[in-house]
Design a protein around this motif. Structure first.
Motif, PDB file in Angstrom:
ATOM      1  N   SER A  50       0.840  -1.197   0.000  1.00 35.30           N
ATOM      2  CA  SER A  50       0.000   0.000   0.000  1.00 35.30           C
ATOM      3  C   SER A  50       0.873   1.245   0.000  1.00 35.30           C
ATOM      4  N   LEU A  51       0.411   2.265  -0.698  1.00 33.50           N
ATOM      5  CA  LEU A  51       1.115   3.546  -0.684  1.00 33.50           C
ATOM      6  C   LEU A  51       0.959   4.268   0.643  1.00 33.50           C
ATOM      7  N   GLY A 367      -4.098  14.144  -3.093  1.00 31.75           N
ATOM      8  CA  GLY A 367      -3.355  13.370  -2.108  1.00 31.75           C
ATOM      9  C   GLY A 367      -2.366  12.435  -2.761  1.00 31.75           C
ATOM     10  N   THR A 368      -1.228  12.250  -2.129  1.00 30.10           N
ATOM     11  CA  THR A 368      -0.190  11.392  -2.696  1.00 30.10           C
ATOM     12  C   THR A 368      -0.559   9.921  -2.625  1.00 30.10           C
ATOM     13  N   VAL A 372      -3.363   7.611  -9.220  1.00 32.31           N
ATOM     14  CA  VAL A 372      -3.761   8.125 -10.534  1.00 32.31           C
ATOM     15  C   VAL A 372      -3.824   9.636 -10.549  1.00 32.31           C
ATOM     16  N   ALA A 373      -3.838  10.263  -9.376  1.00 32.23           N
ATOM     17  CA  ALA A 373      -4.058  11.700  -9.312  1.00 32.23           C
ATOM     18  C   ALA A 373      -3.040  12.522 -10.099  1.00 32.23           C
ATOM     19  N   PRO A 395       0.519  18.544  -4.816  1.00 32.96           N
ATOM     20  CA  PRO A 395       0.419  17.228  -4.167  1.00 32.96           C
ATOM     21  C   PRO A 395       0.621  17.344  -2.660  1.00 32.96           C
ATOM     22  N   ARG A 396      -0.175  16.589  -1.892  1.00 36.85           N
ATOM     23  CA  ARG A 396      -0.106  16.643  -0.430  1.00 36.85           C
ATOM     24  C   ARG A 396      -0.101  15.232   0.149  1.00 36.85           C
ATOM     25  N   GLU A 397       0.637  15.048   1.231  1.00 33.79           N
ATOM     26  CA  GLU A 397       0.667  13.769   1.927  1.00 33.79           C
ATOM     27  C   GLU A 397      -0.761  13.328   2.225  1.00 33.79           C
TER      28      GLU A 397
END
Length: 518
Positions: A50-51, A367-368, A372-373, A395-397
């Protein structure tokens, strides 16, 4: 849904150095045949890559945490037949609705125990409903839960009562995890996770991994696996490379465009879930002066190339849609879903009418943990440049992303939402982008609130009154465009072929009870 995905372009897969470093001296082919610690023997541990790490604050929402661990650690009262959305027994073995629709009597199993050994009773159902009704939980089904009072005439009977019939009450019973009321504080602190599910929590290294072991006292029989490990791999390229290297056995909701290295069906299982419940959207904060005019939001919607996002980012495993409804929804309307066909001239005209200054900028956040974002954001950035809007990517944690969306400092953002295939009242009243009060866009109007109320009053979702209510609600969404829907898709999971038996419910909580890794 959340963001729930872990997707991105996987340039690392083409890197001999990266693959070599992960694979060591064992080939990807051999690793595909030898899965994790379960290779060649019964039991074994399923390693889920998982990321993102567990986020205890999102246990009561549809989130990456619940979609990964929900049905491993906990149970729900019913399970839907995903084809018909008919409720089937689970912890509740029977459910009887009163003639006027204001009471639902649940008969509970008498052999369900928490991982501590404590029996589950009707008091735990009352606790679950009260928890999901609370502001602190942040559940998408809060409005449904808050309309219910629970009577507990005996330990194995719970009666759910409401002032009026609740059309989506079974959505709540499929969604609501039966968490342990005696360890609620520890759960919120992320110290322990006690449930009644087929696996029990045994330990966690924050930011790195979480470990679960088979719960031999599970009411539905012990799981086939010895355990499950959630392994956090922060880089999306390294995440799928870890599957090829045998370090992870399963990646959930992998980006379709990243799956080319897994084309050999004799080695790899690439499986799309049969739940069309992931809709990616661009949200717009209407409280921001640059986005307060709906013509600006409409212009953005006309400029976005949904077809390109569906074809390139999701490799045709998604379909473009201007509305939030899956084709299985009673609110689905093909004309509404196609309302915002790409039209750059009209988009520019709307911006001109709104007094937009060419070249003015907007910030697009994501969100990171949504792999796909970045790809979606790149398409949108290019699309909006064509109509004179400069987009700054932000991009944000992932753990900080949801709080950021509630801060009021956001402008545009990319996120997934769910509930498009559920009862329409669930999306309208519960999904964070759509709630009439406190939605992420700060949008409110009496017309919208009235339209939501009309939807929630529907008893028969297939009636003529229901169709009219859904159409009126959808028209408001399409006109206001505070939620700019892009595509509707589902989750695609990848694993070695030896991983078998993975299941899921209608909210994409995975079910590993019958998974084997041989």
């Amino acid at each position: 849904m959340t963001g729930l995905t872990r997707r991105a372009f996987l340039t690392a897969l083409g890197s001999v150095g990266a693959a070599g470093a992960l694979a060591g001296c064992t080939s990807a082919v051999e690793q595909a045949r030898r899965v994790g610690t379960g290779a060649g023997r019964p039991g074994g541990t399923l390693v889920i890559g998982s990321l993102t790490d567990i986020d205890p604050k999102t246990v009561y929402t549809q989130s990456i945490t619940t979609m990964t661990l929900g049905l491993l650690l906990w149970d729900t009262l019913i399970r839907y037949d995903r084809r018909t959305l008919q409720p089937l027994p689970s912890v509740a073995t029977a459910f009887e609705r009163s003639q006027d629709g204001t009471a639902l009597r649940l008969t509970l199993r008498d052999d369900v125990t928490f991982h501590t050994g404590r029996p589950l009773t009707s008091a735990d159902v009352a606790y679950a409903v009260a928890t999901y009704a609370s502001d602190k939980a942040g559940s998408q089904l809060q409005s449904t839960a808050s309309a219910i009072t629970v009577e507990t005439p005996d330990p194995h009977t719970a009666v759910l009562r409401s002032a009026k019939p609740i059309g989506n009450i079974f959505d709540l019973l499929e969604f609501m995890l039966l968490t342990d009321r005696e360890t609620a504080a520890e759960l919120q602190r992320g110290e322990t996770f006690v449930g009644t599910g087929p696996f029990r929590f045994t330990g966690r290294q924050t930011g790195a991994q979480a470990d679960l072991a088979r719960y031999d006292g599970y009411w539905n029989g012990p799981a086939a696996l010895d355990g499950v490990r959630l392994r956090v791999v922060r880089d999306s390229g390294a995440l799928l490379t870890s599957v090829r290297a045998g370090q992870s056995d399963l990646v959930l909701d992998a980006a379709p465009q990243s799956l080319r290295p897994f084309h050999d069906s004799s080695l790899w299982r690439v499986e799309s879930e049969d739940v069309d419940d992931v809709a990616y959207y661009v949200g717009a904060n209407v409280a921001d002066p640059r986005l307060s005019d709906k013509r600006v939001r409409q212009a953005i919607s006309y400029a976005v190339d949904r077809g390109r996002i569906a074809d390139e980012v999701f490799v045709r495993r998604a379909h473009a849609s201007s509305a939030p409804w899956a084709q299985t929804s009673p609110a689905y309307d093909p004309q509404a879903n196609a309302r915002y066909a790409r039209d750059l001239d009209h988009a520019r005209s709307l911006l001109a009418e709104a007094g937009w200054r060419n070249g003015s900028s907007l910030t697009l956040s994501y969100g990171t943990g949504l792999a796909v974002a970045p790809s979606i954001a790149a398409v949108i950035q290019n699309n909006l440049a064509e109509i004179g809007i400069t987009v700054q990517l932000d991009p944000r944690e992932q753990a900080a992303f949801n709080p950021f969306l509630k801060s009021g400092k956001h402008q545009l953002w990319i996120n997934p939402h769910g509930f498009g295939q559920s009862n329409p009242a669930t999306l309208a009243t519960g999904a964070a982008p759509f709630k009439p009060k406190g939605n992420l866009s700060a949008f409110s109007s009496s017309t919208y609130t009235d339209a939501v109320a009309r939807i929630t009053s529907v008893v028969d979702p297939r009636s003529a009154d229901a169709r009219a209510a859904y159409a009126a609600y959808t028209d408001i969404l399409l006109d206001e465009q505070f939620v700019i829907d892009l595509v509707i898709t589902t989750s695609t999971n990848v694993s070695p072929l030896a991983v078998k038996g993975l299941g899921w419910n209608t909210y994409k909580y995975i079910d590993a009870h019958r998974v084997t890794v041989r």
